[in-house]
Design an enzyme around this catalytic site. Structure first.
Site, PDB file in Angstrom:
ATOM      1  N   THR A 141      31.585 -34.022 -16.119  1.00  0.00           N
ATOM      2  CA  THR A 141      31.977 -35.310 -16.692  1.00  0.00           C
ATOM      3  C   THR A 141      30.848 -35.956 -17.482  1.00  0.00           C
ATOM      4  OG1 THR A 141      33.533 -35.698 -14.891  1.00  0.00           O
ATOM      5  CG2 THR A 141      32.800 -37.625 -16.123  1.00  0.00           C
ATOM      6  N   GLY A 180      27.775 -35.815  -8.368  1.00  0.00           N
ATOM      7  CA  GLY A 180      27.398 -35.763  -6.962  1.00  0.00           C
ATOM      8  C   GLY A 180      26.217 -34.843  -6.728  1.00  0.00           C
ATOM      9  N   THR A 424      41.305 -41.106  -9.724  1.00  0.00           N
ATOM     10  CA  THR A 424      40.704 -40.725 -11.005  1.00  0.00           C
ATOM     11  C   THR A 424      39.674 -39.613 -10.848  1.00  0.00           C
ATOM     12  OG1 THR A 424      39.133 -42.579 -10.744  1.00  0.00           O
ATOM     13  CG2 THR A 424      41.057 -42.945 -12.121  1.00  0.00           C
ATOM     14  N   GLU A 426      38.468 -35.773  -9.915  1.00  0.00           N
ATOM     15  CA  GLU A 426      39.070 -34.442 -10.096  1.00  0.00           C
ATOM     16  C   GLU A 426      40.332 -34.509 -10.961  1.00  0.00           C
ATOM     17  OE1 GLU A 426      38.458 -31.174  -9.280  1.00  0.00           O
ATOM     18  OE2 GLU A 426      36.425 -31.784  -8.808  1.00  0.00           O
ATOM     19  N   ASP A 428      42.155 -37.642 -13.781  1.00  0.00           N
ATOM     20  CA  ASP A 428      42.881 -38.915 -13.755  1.00  0.00           C
ATOM     21  C   ASP A 428      44.367 -38.632 -13.536  1.00  0.00           C
ATOM     22  OD1 ASP A 428      44.628 -40.915 -15.458  1.00  0.00           O
ATOM     23  OD2 ASP A 428      42.797 -41.993 -14.896  1.00  0.00           O
TER      24      ASP A 428
END
Length: 641
Positions: A141, A180, A424, A426, A428
């Protein structure tokens, strides 16, 4: 109406047996492991303490066999893809930060290395990843591109003189964000970037990029920022990554689907850049499936807390006897919780079917592209519906517990905060339901690389489309039930399973055919394809949603068919009725507008939902106990008074 009955007592263990399904033994082992380890609740921890605790719990997990389940046997794994996903799903009963961080490490980072890499990557990295000796990130992302992965701006340009890729972040919109493991613990990232070689772009590919050195400092050319406190999931160290002339060796390319030779020559077994991209992305759906299952686990936990509280809390006297009424005896309270409980059962069975399909398809030796596309579509749809259900149901459970449900010590606020991002995360949900509908409209055409609005409209304009229902579970049983349906128009037929199945099929066919005709009509007039699709988005989303509703119902029917205990089967039959009729009640406007039910039958549906709630009320505790949630995760002070 003649409401079917339920035995006075139903064995929760018999229901658990049906819920546990194919991986029953593994689920039992996971519960045992969870019961043996005391996991402190995180509601009173500051961010840094929470992150430390989650990493410690990760190290405890690494000592078990669970992180290894989905990896290949030759590297110490178990080749059990379904078991691996189920294991992540069950972490959702506890601290969801642990589930997410474990999912990043072993699902996304490790999964990308395994599924997109080749032997050279497997040999070097898989064991350290499984053992937690190498903590990693999944850097997809970007600030300016979330769901639109195909147009990421990070670049990886090959330099044949040094045989290296040069990773660059061209502007702030290309910063990798919400990553993450990046802010604190990660040492390496799978970075998704536009591959450029010989001056030509070949689309998005994945690269292994070190982000910290041996001392834990940011690697040369890598900038790391901490995203800071979030509304929830603060045990996960989300960060932002940016790259300035970061050089990685040619071998850093995860090259299962494409490679670059030393001289810069690009090669791939898949000729089309678009098709290659979607094939690559399609292998990475385990994370999406795991999020759906974990959302289901969190929802079950919330319902178990709310039902237990509803059986304890008393409010207002019953006229005539001076006794205060248990709040779960109020019909309004039952209507809050029991239809949501029925939907949770339905989604659980749909998730079970989804995991089985994932296990069979990704565990097989031959890749069936049609089956893979259907799997991706179903994963998108179930994830969207399951996470929206989690958000709505956890809020309802909080309200059902009044002020007690607002206290952090009673667990519901953290469940509410931690799962909110799942809608939203993994993918949207709005985008995912559009993908479901597009897949249905295009009938999984071979030339599936163009899933843009323009491609969908053009295809719809060129084809004579009709909705074709492909049943997903218990096909023979469903066909038998539909064939045996009496086609009568009275109140008792509301409980006829064949009538219910046909009604859901008919709604899906009608909505999907309507979308196809709408797009075909507009596309044939040489209208702007974007505007055509944009104007029809409400219709497209409805098509995706009703398709998932039908798939979920079929999964429920399949579960009932395999239930051997007659009493458990009976309560599941009534719970399925409640799922169906509460769904119809919520969509009464459509059914009335399209002449599928009369106004008299619409009123009968409302009455039937009330009566089913009353019928299932004595079994509410049994139904949540059947989830077999380890008791330490239900230890809320409000339940000890």
């Amino acid at each position: 109406m003649d409401l079917p009955s339920i035995p006075a007592k139903v064995d929760a263990a018999a229901l658990t047996s049906v819920l546990d399904g194919h991986w029953a033994e593994l689920r039992h082992q996971v519960r045992t492991q969870m019961a043996e380890n005391q996991f402190r609740e995180s509601f009173d921890l500051d961010t840094e303490s929470h992150r430390v605790q989650v990493l410690e719990q990760m190290r405890e997990l690494a000592k078990t066999d669970r992180p290894r389940l989905g990896f290949a046997r030759e590297y110490g794994g178990a080749d059990d893809i379904g078991g691996s996903v189920m294991s992540f799903e069950m972490l959702g009963f506890g601290d969801l930060s642990l589930m997410v961080k474990a999912g990043v490490q072993w699902g996304l980072f490790g999964g990308a290395v395994q599924l997109l890499g080749t032997e050279r990557h497997h040999e070097r990295y898989l064991r350290p990843i499984m053992d937690l000796d190498l903590l990693g990130c999944f850097a997809m992302t970007e600030t300016g591109h979330g769901s639109d992965v195909q147009h990421l701006n990070t670049t990886a340009e090959y330099d044949p003189a040094t045989r290296e890729f040069v990773i660059n972040t061209p502007d702030r919109s290309a910063h990798k964000t919400y990553i993450g493991n990046a802010a604190r613990d990660g040492r390496m990232a799978v970075v998704f970037a536009q591959l450029i070689t010989g001056g030509s772009g070949r689309g998005v590919h994945a690269f292994l990029v070190p982000i910290r050195d041996d001392n834990g400092d940011a690697a040369t050319g890598v900038r790391i920022e901490d995203c800071g406190p979030k509304a929830g999931l603060n045990g996960v160290d989300n960060g932002r990554l940016a790259f300035t002339q970061v050089r990685v060796p040619r071998e850093a390319l995860l090259n299962r689907y494409a490679d670059v030779a030393e001289d810069g020559t690009y090669s791939s077994p898949i000729e089309s850049d678009g098709r290659r991209f979607f094939t690559m992305l399609g292998t990475l759906i385990r994370g999406r499936v795991s999020v759906a299952g974990s959302a289901g686990s969190a929802t079950k936990r919330a319902l178990a807390l709310a039902v237990r509280y509803g059986e304890m809390r008393r409010q207002f006297e019953r006229p005539g006897d001076g006794e205060e009424v248990v709040i779960l005896d109020y019909r309004a309270h039952q209507r809050k919780l029991l239809p949501a409980l029925a939907t949770s059962y339905a989604l659980h069975f749909a998730q079970e079917e989804l995991v089985r399909a994932l296990h069979d398809i990704q565990g097989g030796t031959d890749t069936d592209e049609r089956a893979q596309r259907e799997l991706e579509s179903r994963a998108a749809g179930v994830k969207a519906v399951a996470t929206w259900h989690a958000t709505a149901t956890i809020q309802t459970a909080r309200e059902a517990c009044g002020g007690a449900g607002y206290l952090s010590e009673n667990l519901l606020p953290s469940l509410k905060a931690d799962t909110d991002v799942f809608t939203t995360f993994e993918g949207d949900n709005t985008v995912l339901l559009q993908l479901v509908a597009k897949g249905l409209l295009t009938s999984y055409k071979e030339d599936f690389q163009d899933l843009s609005a323009m491609g969908t409209v053009k295809f719809a304009a060129e084809q004579l489309l009709g909705a074709v229902i492909e049943r997903t579970a218990a096909r023979q049983a469903i066909e038998r039930l539909i064939d045996a349906s009496p086609r009568r128009d009275d109140e008792d037929s509301l409980f006829d399973r064949g009538w219910q199945l046909k009604l859901f099929e008919d709604r899906e066919e009608h909505v999907l055919d309507g979308v196809a005709r709408r797009l075909r009509r507009a596309g044939a007039d040489d209208a702007d394809p974007f505007e055509v699709f944009n104007d029809a988005q409400d219709h497209v989303l409805q098509a995706g949603r009703v398709h998932v509703d039908r798939v979920v119902l079929e999964a429920f029917v399949a579960a009932i068919e395999r239930c051997a205990d007659p009493d458990a089967r009976t309560v599941l039959e009534r719970l399925c009725d409640l799922y169906v009729l509460s769904n119809i009640e919520a969509d009464r406007a459509w059914f009335l507008e399209h002449g599928r039910i009369s106004s008299t039958r619409a009123k009968a549906v409302v009455t039937a939902v009330n009566e089913l709630c009353a019928l299932l009320r004595p079994h509410a505790r049994t139904l949540v106990d059947a989830f077999a949630i380890p008791e330490q995760f239900l230890a809320a002070p409000m339940l000890t008074g």
